[in-house]
Scaffold this motif. Structure first.
Motif, PDB file in Angstrom:
ATOM      1  N   ALA A 141      12.210  11.000  -0.526  1.00  0.00           N
ATOM      2  CA  ALA A 141      12.578  11.770   0.666  1.00  0.00           C
ATOM      3  C   ALA A 141      11.383  12.561   1.196  1.00  0.00           C
ATOM      4  CB  ALA A 141      13.735  12.714   0.344  1.00  0.00           C
ATOM      5  N   SER A 142      10.597  13.117   0.283  1.00  0.00           N
ATOM      6  CA  SER A 142       9.436  13.906   0.716  1.00  0.00           C
ATOM      7  C   SER A 142       8.389  13.025   1.383  1.00  0.00           C
ATOM      8  CB  SER A 142       8.820  14.654  -0.470  1.00  0.00           C
ATOM      9  OG  SER A 142       8.203  13.757  -1.388  1.00  0.00           O
ATOM     10  N   PRO A 154       0.781  -1.233   0.000  1.00  0.00           N
ATOM     11  CA  PRO A 154       0.000   0.000   0.000  1.00  0.00           C
ATOM     12  C   PRO A 154       0.815   1.285   0.000  1.00  0.00           C
ATOM     13  CG  PRO A 154      -0.049  -1.055   2.156  1.00  0.00           C
ATOM     14  CD  PRO A 154       0.579  -2.026   1.227  1.00  0.00           C
ATOM     15  N   ASP A 155       2.099   1.226   0.425  1.00  0.00           N
ATOM     16  CA  ASP A 155       2.877   2.457   0.543  1.00  0.00           C
ATOM     17  C   ASP A 155       3.893   2.649  -0.572  1.00  0.00           C
ATOM     18  OD1 ASP A 155       1.924   3.494   3.250  1.00  0.00           O
ATOM     19  OD2 ASP A 155       2.483   1.442   3.735  1.00  0.00           O
ATOM     20  N   VAL A 156       3.941   1.735  -1.529  1.00  0.00           N
ATOM     21  CA  VAL A 156       4.918   1.852  -2.617  1.00  0.00           C
ATOM     22  C   VAL A 156       4.529   2.967  -3.585  1.00  0.00           C
ATOM     23  CG1 VAL A 156       5.822   0.680  -4.669  1.00  0.00           C
ATOM     24  CG2 VAL A 156       5.776  -0.507  -2.473  1.00  0.00           C
ATOM     25  N   GLU A 157       3.243   3.123  -3.829  1.00  0.00           N
ATOM     26  CA  GLU A 157       2.778   4.061  -4.852  1.00  0.00           C
ATOM     27  C   GLU A 157       3.041   5.512  -4.477  1.00  0.00           C
ATOM     28  OE1 GLU A 157       1.423   4.826  -8.586  1.00  0.00           O
ATOM     29  OE2 GLU A 157       1.780   2.876  -7.667  1.00  0.00           O
ATOM     30  N   ALA A 158       3.115   5.809  -3.172  1.00  0.00           N
ATOM     31  CA  ALA A 158       3.274   7.204  -2.743  1.00  0.00           C
ATOM     32  C   ALA A 158       4.536   7.832  -3.305  1.00  0.00           C
ATOM     33  CB  ALA A 158       3.282   7.278  -1.214  1.00  0.00           C
ATOM     34  N   ALA A 159       5.663   7.104  -3.265  1.00  0.00           N
ATOM     35  CA  ALA A 159       6.923   7.642  -3.779  1.00  0.00           C
ATOM     36  C   ALA A 159       6.864   7.810  -5.297  1.00  0.00           C
ATOM     37  CB  ALA A 159       8.084   6.732  -3.393  1.00  0.00           C
ATOM     38  N   LYS A 160       6.162   6.906  -5.979  1.00  0.00           N
ATOM     39  CA  LYS A 160       6.019   7.029  -7.428  1.00  0.00           C
ATOM     40  C   LYS A 160       5.230   8.279  -7.791  1.00  0.00           C
ATOM     41  CE  LYS A 160       5.968   1.999  -8.218  1.00  0.00           C
ATOM     42  NZ  LYS A 160       5.187   0.873  -8.778  1.00  0.00           N
ATOM     43  N   HIS A 191       5.967  11.097   6.576  1.00  0.00           N
ATOM     44  CA  HIS A 191       5.703  10.040   7.563  1.00  0.00           C
ATOM     45  C   HIS A 191       6.479  10.271   8.857  1.00  0.00           C
ATOM     46  CE1 HIS A 191       3.911   7.916   4.159  1.00  0.00           C
ATOM     47  NE2 HIS A 191       3.475   6.985   4.987  1.00  0.00           N
ATOM     48  N   GLY A 192       7.140  11.410   8.967  1.00  0.00           N
ATOM     49  CA  GLY A 192       7.870  11.729  10.194  1.00  0.00           C
ATOM     50  C   GLY A 192       9.209  11.048  10.319  1.00  0.00           C
ATOM     51  N   ARG A 193       9.763  10.530   9.206  1.00  0.00           N
ATOM     52  CA  ARG A 193      11.065   9.868   9.251  1.00  0.00           C
ATOM     53  C   ARG A 193      12.192  10.889   9.056  1.00  0.00           C
ATOM     54  NH1 ARG A 193       6.818   6.344   9.794  1.00  0.00           N
ATOM     55  NH2 ARG A 193       7.220   4.275   8.907  1.00  0.00           N
ATOM     56  N   PRO A 194      13.253  10.845   9.866  1.00  0.00           N
ATOM     57  CA  PRO A 194      14.397  11.742   9.673  1.00  0.00           C
ATOM     58  C   PRO A 194      15.171  11.367   8.412  1.00  0.00           C
ATOM     59  CG  PRO A 194      14.369  10.782  11.891  1.00  0.00           C
ATOM     60  CD  PRO A 194      13.401  10.004  11.060  1.00  0.00           C
ATOM     61  N   VAL A 195      15.517  12.362   7.606  1.00  0.00           N
ATOM     62  CA  VAL A 195      16.223  12.125   6.350  1.00  0.00           C
ATOM     63  C   VAL A 195      17.410  13.084   6.242  1.00  0.00           C
ATOM     64  CG1 VAL A 195      16.064  12.076   3.822  1.00  0.00           C
ATOM     65  CG2 VAL A 195      14.069  11.446   5.207  1.00  0.00           C
ATOM     66  N   LEU A 196      18.570  12.553   5.862  1.00  0.00           N
ATOM     67  CA  LEU A 196      19.735  13.358   5.515  1.00  0.00           C
ATOM     68  C   LEU A 196      20.125  12.995   4.092  1.00  0.00           C
ATOM     69  CD1 LEU A 196      22.037  15.320   6.238  1.00  0.00           C
ATOM     70  CD2 LEU A 196      23.328  13.346   7.098  1.00  0.00           C
ATOM     71  N   ALA A 197      20.107  13.982   3.190  1.00  0.00           N
ATOM     72  CA  ALA A 197      20.426  13.751   1.784  1.00  0.00           C
ATOM     73  C   ALA A 197      21.753  14.417   1.452  1.00  0.00           C
ATOM     74  CB  ALA A 197      19.313  14.304   0.885  1.00  0.00           C
ATOM     75  N   GLN A 246       8.612  -0.209   0.713  1.00  0.00           N
ATOM     76  CA  GLN A 246       7.323  -0.437   1.380  1.00  0.00           C
ATOM     77  C   GLN A 246       7.512  -0.467   2.902  1.00  0.00           C
ATOM     78  OE1 GLN A 246       3.981  -0.762   0.834  1.00  0.00           O
ATOM     79  NE2 GLN A 246       3.795  -1.208   3.013  1.00  0.00           N
ATOM     80  N   TYR A 247       8.527  -1.176   3.374  1.00  0.00           N
ATOM     81  CA  TYR A 247       8.770  -1.280   4.818  1.00  0.00           C
ATOM     82  C   TYR A 247       9.101   0.084   5.416  1.00  0.00           C
ATOM     83  CZ  TYR A 247      10.621  -2.886   9.282  1.00  0.00           C
ATOM     84  OH  TYR A 247      10.829  -3.087  10.625  1.00  0.00           O
ATOM     85  N   HIS A 248       9.887   0.896   4.686  1.00  0.00           N
ATOM     86  CA  HIS A 248      10.315   2.185   5.228  1.00  0.00           C
ATOM     87  C   HIS A 248       9.130   3.075   5.587  1.00  0.00           C
ATOM     88  CE1 HIS A 248      14.176   1.564   2.659  1.00  0.00           C
ATOM     89  NE2 HIS A 248      14.223   0.909   3.792  1.00  0.00           N
ATOM     90  N   LYS A 249       8.085   3.021   4.771  1.00  0.00           N
ATOM     91  CA  LYS A 249       6.920   3.872   5.023  1.00  0.00           C
ATOM     92  C   LYS A 249       5.831   3.151   5.815  1.00  0.00           C
ATOM     93  CE  LYS A 249       7.944   4.938   0.986  1.00  0.00           C
ATOM     94  NZ  LYS A 249       9.177   4.855   0.162  1.00  0.00           N
ATOM     95  N   GLY A 250       5.652   1.845   5.557  1.00  0.00           N
ATOM     96  CA  GLY A 250       4.536   1.125   6.163  1.00  0.00           C
ATOM     97  C   GLY A 250       4.873   0.350   7.413  1.00  0.00           C
ATOM     98  N   GLY A 251       6.183   0.063   7.628  1.00  0.00           N
ATOM     99  CA  GLY A 251       6.579  -0.718   8.792  1.00  0.00           C
ATOM    100  C   GLY A 251       6.693   0.136  10.037  1.00  0.00           C
TER     101      GLY A 251
END
Length: 530
Positions: free
Chosen positions: A500-501, A353-359, A506-512, A457-462
């Protein structure tokens, strides 16, 4: 196929497997019973269980694939490439590497990696384009680039491009109308479970793998997996993966003497995409025998070692699992075990269910083409960007990395995501071990954008316990995508920014970190992490 368990895994097997046997879980999976995973999963499961009989259903493909291999060979083709993403590329990769045959896997939109594939023996090559949905932007772009390259070389693309897709997909219709050779896969099998369907067999068979042997290996374990027995390896592995108390929700997979090459990368996408949803999941972590996590002692990390010849006299390290078996058997057992893990976790192992969001986010950036966001600062040729909690107040690369890693909790993990040429930059994998040593927590490493089709999928949905380090490039060369208003460089940039967005939402910390020179940047990162 043999599995030996100890410690918490052995306790889980002793406690959980009898209930699985009593509930007829193995025979119900084999009978393709879609009710196993609850009412909400029933519709999806009813059309995603064809993999249980793939070893038999795929038999008629063998003769057709081998006939095409002979035909291509007579035309001087001795180099097979594969354009595909996720399970469509990872299964053929482990199959061909294990059987010792060459297959060039193009699972990237990084311009340098695409150009390298285009410039490697084009005159004697054939390309397999694999896409279940038929609308995967990466695979469509790869197909367009090779069509143009073949034409420019005076080669008819219809003679060199083979398509694997689901019947009735947009790619199926278009490819048949254009005159391409098309292999249809079983539509009742999801991409990550498709190793023994046309997606795994066509590129592997054309490259030279004995695919008949592979299917025989899978068939040999099928009866054992169908039985509601305490000795069923699928039930044992599934219970050890998802039945420990408290749950060890990180699964470290180590190749330690096995003849199978690259299996952990395939298992990673199978497990992460199948289980990582509804805030639950098992995080697979690909490890080497000397990885820091094995000596640090991570309490929520279950270790599985893939070993070679079985030795009944060898003691299994406390708390670990040892697994051995042929490749075909392993593929089947891990698919069953992942489906069992879905039962134990209470998740649907067949949706994403969360794969499509990044696409969607990437497509939006390609359409809008916003100006690049200015970096928070630049140091040693590395442009630093990230979420506010990571870059706010940071003035050095060390500050930013420390801020990111400080977000890793006692149950967290670090995900390193390299949107770079994986063939040209193998040294980046060193960063994984350095970060594991520094944090004392499990660290995953994914090459972008291929991981978006699996572990993404795990990164956003897990579980919301990950922190994310993106490594981006500044390609010296770009490549047009014929018929598209964007280049490969623009595409991979949009894919990284889009993911990244979504992670930030989803409140995940990101460093690019954008590495203008990956090699010198690697030295700088090594220095900071040490």
């Amino acid at each position: 196929m043999r599995i030996n368990v100890s410690g918490a895994a052995a306790d889980a097997v002793a406690r959980v497997v009898p209930q699985l046997v009593n509930d007829l879980v193995a025979s119900r999976i084999t009978a393709q019973d879609p009710t196993l995973w609850g009412p909400e999963a029933e519709e999806e499961a009813s059309k995603r269980l064809g993999w249980v009989e793939a070893a038999v259903v795929s038999q008629p493909l063998v003769r057709e694939i081998l006939a095409l291999r002979d035909e291509l060979s007579r035309k001087g083709v001795d180099h097979i490439l594969l354009g595909g993403m996720g399970g469509s590329s990872l299964a053929p990769e482990v199959i061909t590497r294990t059987f010792g045959v060459e297959l060039t896997v193009l699972d990237s939109t990084e311009p340098g990696q695409v150009l390298s594939a285009l410039n490697d023996r084009l005159e004697s090559s054939a390309l397999v384009i694999s896409s279940k949905s038929g609308s995967t932007v990466e695979t469509d772009s790869q197909k367009r680039a090779f069509e143009q390259a073949y034409r420019d070389a005076g080669i008819d693309p219809l003679e060199r491009i083979i398509v694997v897709t689901d019947p009735g997909s947009p790619l199926d219709s278009a490819a048949r109308a254009d005159g391409y050779r098309v292999f249809n896969a079983d539509p009742n099998v999801g991409g990550r479970y498709s190793a023994l369907t046309a997606f795994g067999l066509v590129p592997s068979g054309l490259a030279g793998v004995d695919i008949q042997e592979l299917l025989h290996e899978a068939e040999a374990i099928a009866l054992e997996l169908a039985q509601d027995s305490p000795d069923n390896p699928g039930l044992i592995l599934g219970a050890a993966m998802a039945g420990t108390e408290p749950l060890k929700d990180k699964l470290g997979i180590v190749a330690d003497g096995t003849h199978i090459v690259g299996f952990a990368d395939w298992a990673e996408q199978l497990i992460a995409e199948s289980t990582g949803k509804n805030g639950k999941g098992i995080l697979p972590v690909v490890l080497e025998p000397d990885s820091p996590e094995l000596s640090i002692g991570v309490p929520d990390l279950q270790i599985v070692r893939l070993v070679g010849t079985w030795d009944d006299t060898r003691d299994v390290a406390d708390g670990e699992l040892e697994v051995t078996g042929s490749l075909g058997a392993q593929l089947m057992v891990w698919e069953y075990a992942t489906a069992v893990a879905g039962v134990l976790l209470g998740v649907n192992p067949f949706d994403q269910p969360d794969v499509e969001a990044a696409k969607i986010a990437a497509r939006g950036l390609l359409d809008a083409r916003p100006e690049p966001t200015a970096p928070a600062f630049t140091e040693q040729g590395i442009e630093v960007r990230g979420t506010i909690d990571v870059v706010s107040g940071a003035t050095t690369l060390k500050d930013a990395l420390n801020a990111l890693l400080a977000e890793v909790g006692t149950d967290g993990y670090v995900s390193v995501q390299a949107y770079l040429d994986r063939i040209a930059n193998p040294g980046l994998l060193e960063l994984r071990d350095l970060i594991a040593e520094k944090t004392g927590r499990p660290v995953t490493f994914g090459w972008g954008p291929r991981f978006l089709h699996s572990t993404g999928q795990y990164h956003k949905g897990g579980p919301a316990t990950g922190v994310f380090l993106q490594l981006l490039g500044s390609p010296q060369r770009d490549l047009e995508i014929p018929g598209r208003p964007f280049t490969f460089g623009q595409l991979i940039t949009a894919q990284a920014a889009g993911d990244a967005s979504v992670l930030a939402e989803h409140g995940r910390p990101v460093l690019a970190l954008t590495l203008t020179d990956p090699r010198s940047a690697l030295d700088a990162l090594r220095g900071v992490l040490r």
